[in-house]
Design an enzyme around this catalytic site. Sequence first.
Site, mmCIF file in Angstrom:
data_model
loop_
_atom_site.group_PDB
_atom_site.id
_atom_site.type_symbol
_atom_site.label_atom_id
_atom_site.label_comp_id
_atom_site.label_asym_id
_atom_site.label_seq_id
_atom_site.Cartn_x
_atom_site.Cartn_y
_atom_site.Cartn_z
ATOM 1 N N CYS A 115 0.821 -1.226 0.000
ATOM 2 C CA CYS A 115 0.000 0.000 0.000
ATOM 3 C C CYS A 115 0.847 1.265 0.000
ATOM 4 O O CYS A 115 0.365 2.342 -0.356
ATOM 5 C CB CYS A 115 -0.942 0.014 1.200
ATOM 6 S SG CYS A 115 -2.167 -1.302 1.132
ATOM 7 N N HIS A 252 -3.136 7.696 2.052
ATOM 8 C CA HIS A 252 -3.570 6.373 1.591
ATOM 9 C C HIS A 252 -4.989 6.152 2.111
ATOM 10 O O HIS A 252 -5.289 6.460 3.265
ATOM 11 C CB HIS A 252 -2.615 5.304 2.135
ATOM 12 C CG HIS A 252 -3.086 3.910 1.885
ATOM 13 N ND1 HIS A 252 -3.558 3.498 0.663
ATOM 14 C CD2 HIS A 252 -3.176 2.835 2.720
ATOM 15 C CE1 HIS A 252 -3.915 2.226 0.745
ATOM 16 N NE2 HIS A 252 -3.696 1.808 1.982
ATOM 17 N N ASN A 282 -10.133 0.435 -0.375
ATOM 18 C CA ASN A 282 -8.661 0.467 -0.310
ATOM 19 C C ASN A 282 -8.110 -0.118 -1.613
ATOM 20 O O ASN A 282 -8.238 -1.321 -1.854
ATOM 21 C CB ASN A 282 -8.215 -0.354 0.903
ATOM 22 C CG ASN A 282 -6.700 -0.331 1.096
ATOM 23 O OD1 ASN A 282 -5.955 0.069 0.209
ATOM 24 N ND2 ASN A 282 -6.266 -0.776 2.258
HETATM 25 O O1 UT7 Z 1 -3.893 -0.641 3.387
HETATM 26 C C1 UT7 Z 1 -3.041 -1.438 4.171
HETATM 27 C C2 UT7 Z 1 -3.223 -1.106 5.568
HETATM 28 N N1 UT7 Z 1 -4.471 -1.634 6.040
HETATM 29 C C3 UT7 Z 1 -5.148 -0.916 6.893
HETATM 30 O O2 UT7 Z 1 -4.782 0.193 7.171
HETATM 31 C C4 UT7 Z 1 -6.329 -1.544 7.545
HETATM 32 C C5 UT7 Z 1 -6.232 -1.315 9.025
HETATM 33 N N2 UT7 Z 1 -7.290 -1.914 9.799
HETATM 34 C C6 UT7 Z 1 -8.579 -1.505 9.746
HETATM 35 O O3 UT7 Z 1 -8.956 -0.680 8.945
HETATM 36 C C7 UT7 Z 1 -9.527 -2.066 10.785
HETATM 37 O O4 UT7 Z 1 -8.780 -2.733 11.753
HETATM 38 C C8 UT7 Z 1 -10.588 -3.026 10.197
HETATM 39 C C9 UT7 Z 1 -11.610 -2.223 9.401
HETATM 40 C C10 UT7 Z 1 -9.942 -4.064 9.318
HETATM 41 C C11 UT7 Z 1 -11.338 -3.728 11.322
HETATM 42 O O5 UT7 Z 1 -11.912 -2.777 12.197
HETATM 43 P P1 UT7 Z 1 -11.674 -2.890 13.788
HETATM 44 O O6 UT7 Z 1 -12.470 -1.847 14.401
HETATM 45 O O7 UT7 Z 1 -10.188 -2.875 14.003
HETATM 46 O O8 UT7 Z 1 -12.302 -4.281 14.122
HETATM 47 P P2 UT7 Z 1 -11.602 -5.593 14.740
HETATM 48 O O9 UT7 Z 1 -10.704 -6.241 13.744
HETATM 49 O O10 UT7 Z 1 -11.044 -5.262 16.102
HETATM 50 O O11 UT7 Z 1 -12.873 -6.479 14.928
HETATM 51 C C12 UT7 Z 1 -13.975 -6.080 15.755
HETATM 52 C C13 UT7 Z 1 -15.124 -7.034 15.501
HETATM 53 C C14 UT7 Z 1 -14.705 -8.498 15.515
HETATM 54 O O12 UT7 Z 1 -15.728 -9.254 16.119
HETATM 55 P P3 UT7 Z 1 -15.611 -9.732 17.636
HETATM 56 O O13 UT7 Z 1 -14.344 -10.558 17.706
HETATM 57 O O14 UT7 Z 1 -15.523 -8.466 18.445
HETATM 58 O O15 UT7 Z 1 -16.870 -10.509 17.834
HETATM 59 C C15 UT7 Z 1 -14.619 -8.861 14.051
HETATM 60 O O16 UT7 Z 1 -14.822 -10.225 13.830
HETATM 61 O O17 UT7 Z 1 -15.677 -6.795 14.197
HETATM 62 C C16 UT7 Z 1 -15.766 -8.036 13.499
HETATM 63 N N3 UT7 Z 1 -15.664 -7.797 12.074
HETATM 64 C C17 UT7 Z 1 -16.758 -7.567 11.301
HETATM 65 N N4 UT7 Z 1 -18.055 -7.489 11.606
HETATM 66 C C18 UT7 Z 1 -18.900 -7.233 10.595
HETATM 67 C C19 UT7 Z 1 -14.562 -7.774 11.287
HETATM 68 N N5 UT7 Z 1 -14.909 -7.523 10.009
HETATM 69 C C20 UT7 Z 1 -16.273 -7.409 9.998
HETATM 70 C C21 UT7 Z 1 -17.205 -7.163 8.980
HETATM 71 N N6 UT7 Z 1 -18.501 -7.066 9.330
HETATM 72 N N7 UT7 Z 1 -16.842 -6.981 7.694
#
Ligand code: UT7
Length: 325
Positions: A115, A252, A282
Amino acid sequence: MAIRRSVIRGVGHYLPERVVENSHFEDTLDTSDAWIRDRTGIERRHFAAEGQTTSDLAIRAARAALDNAGVTADQIDAVVVATTTPDLTFPAVATMVQAGLEMHHGFAYDVQAVCAGFIFALSNADGLIRTGQANRVLVIGAETYSRIMDWTDRGTCVLFGDGAGAVVLEASDQPGTNTDRGILSSDLNSDGRYRDILYVDGGVSTTGTAGCLRMQGNLVFRHAVEKLAKTAHAALDKAGLTPADVDWLVPHQANSRIISATAQKMQLPMDKVVLTVADHGNTSAASIPLALSVANREGRFKAGDLIVTEAIGGGLSWGSVVLRW
Ligand code: UT7
């Protein structure tokens, strides 16, 4: 003392026709439009058509940038493509773009910093210009991330999109101060200890397949929030500038929460931030040139504006380029 700078002479982009709204994923995954919007700011993304390759997107973006610059491919000395999703393992996508533009001179190669690829490519092309190896370089970010998604993994497949953006960088003798037009500074970083938090689980010398993207999103998120403002500050510092001098942050486009946290750390109001994540998702190395092109088309930049770009991705690799429009 006059110095040779790399000025952006033109910018363009291409997005595949197919637009996929968040609701598309509700049928097959335990996710919702509301979750995706709230947690990422993403509303829709474009996906390449069957058979449409990264070089196809890159060639279209390159043509748009050449038109915008008012130059032809014969006037380009080098093509640098930032991509992690090449058509083939080799040759480089850049050589395919070169052929597609019927450009039979100069040189072409790819840069792979995921990225952060466009930041690394831009800085690299600036080096080609400053050292006199090229007068005009086409710098492209192009990706087809839809090809490396695990469609059963809701934590990743809702985040990414396909697209390409390109700029024409051109040598220009400038007075040698930070009021010059062109690229003023860059700051590049990598730390391979973090390979396991964002990677693709396939490759030539391991599985022999392309593989799928794997990410521990919340860990990457924390690194992004910590490292992006730092690298932007470092690049500004190298140019003898501060966030107070910044007209536009072109980040980004991975997650609107990362973008607003970075803007906040830099004490920049959101009306100075170019946001395209809602419509593009993204697009990895394509996201910054896409955002530059969209903002330029909307007439948001004026000559002399100070623009800071920053990105982080797999590696981890991250960095920032400071330039005056
Ligand atoms: O471009 C390269 C660099 N990449 C990035 O910069 C991405 C960086 N990360 C992010 O943007 C975020 O971490 C995400 C959008 C990927 C995830 O958001 P988050 O607020 O960090 O969520 P999390 O991974 O801590 O997950 C929270 C909850 C989890 O459920 P439990 O374990 O709390 O029950 C996940 O399983 O959200 C759940 N979850 C979803 N729920 C509904 C993860 N993806 C989804 C989804 N829909 N698509």
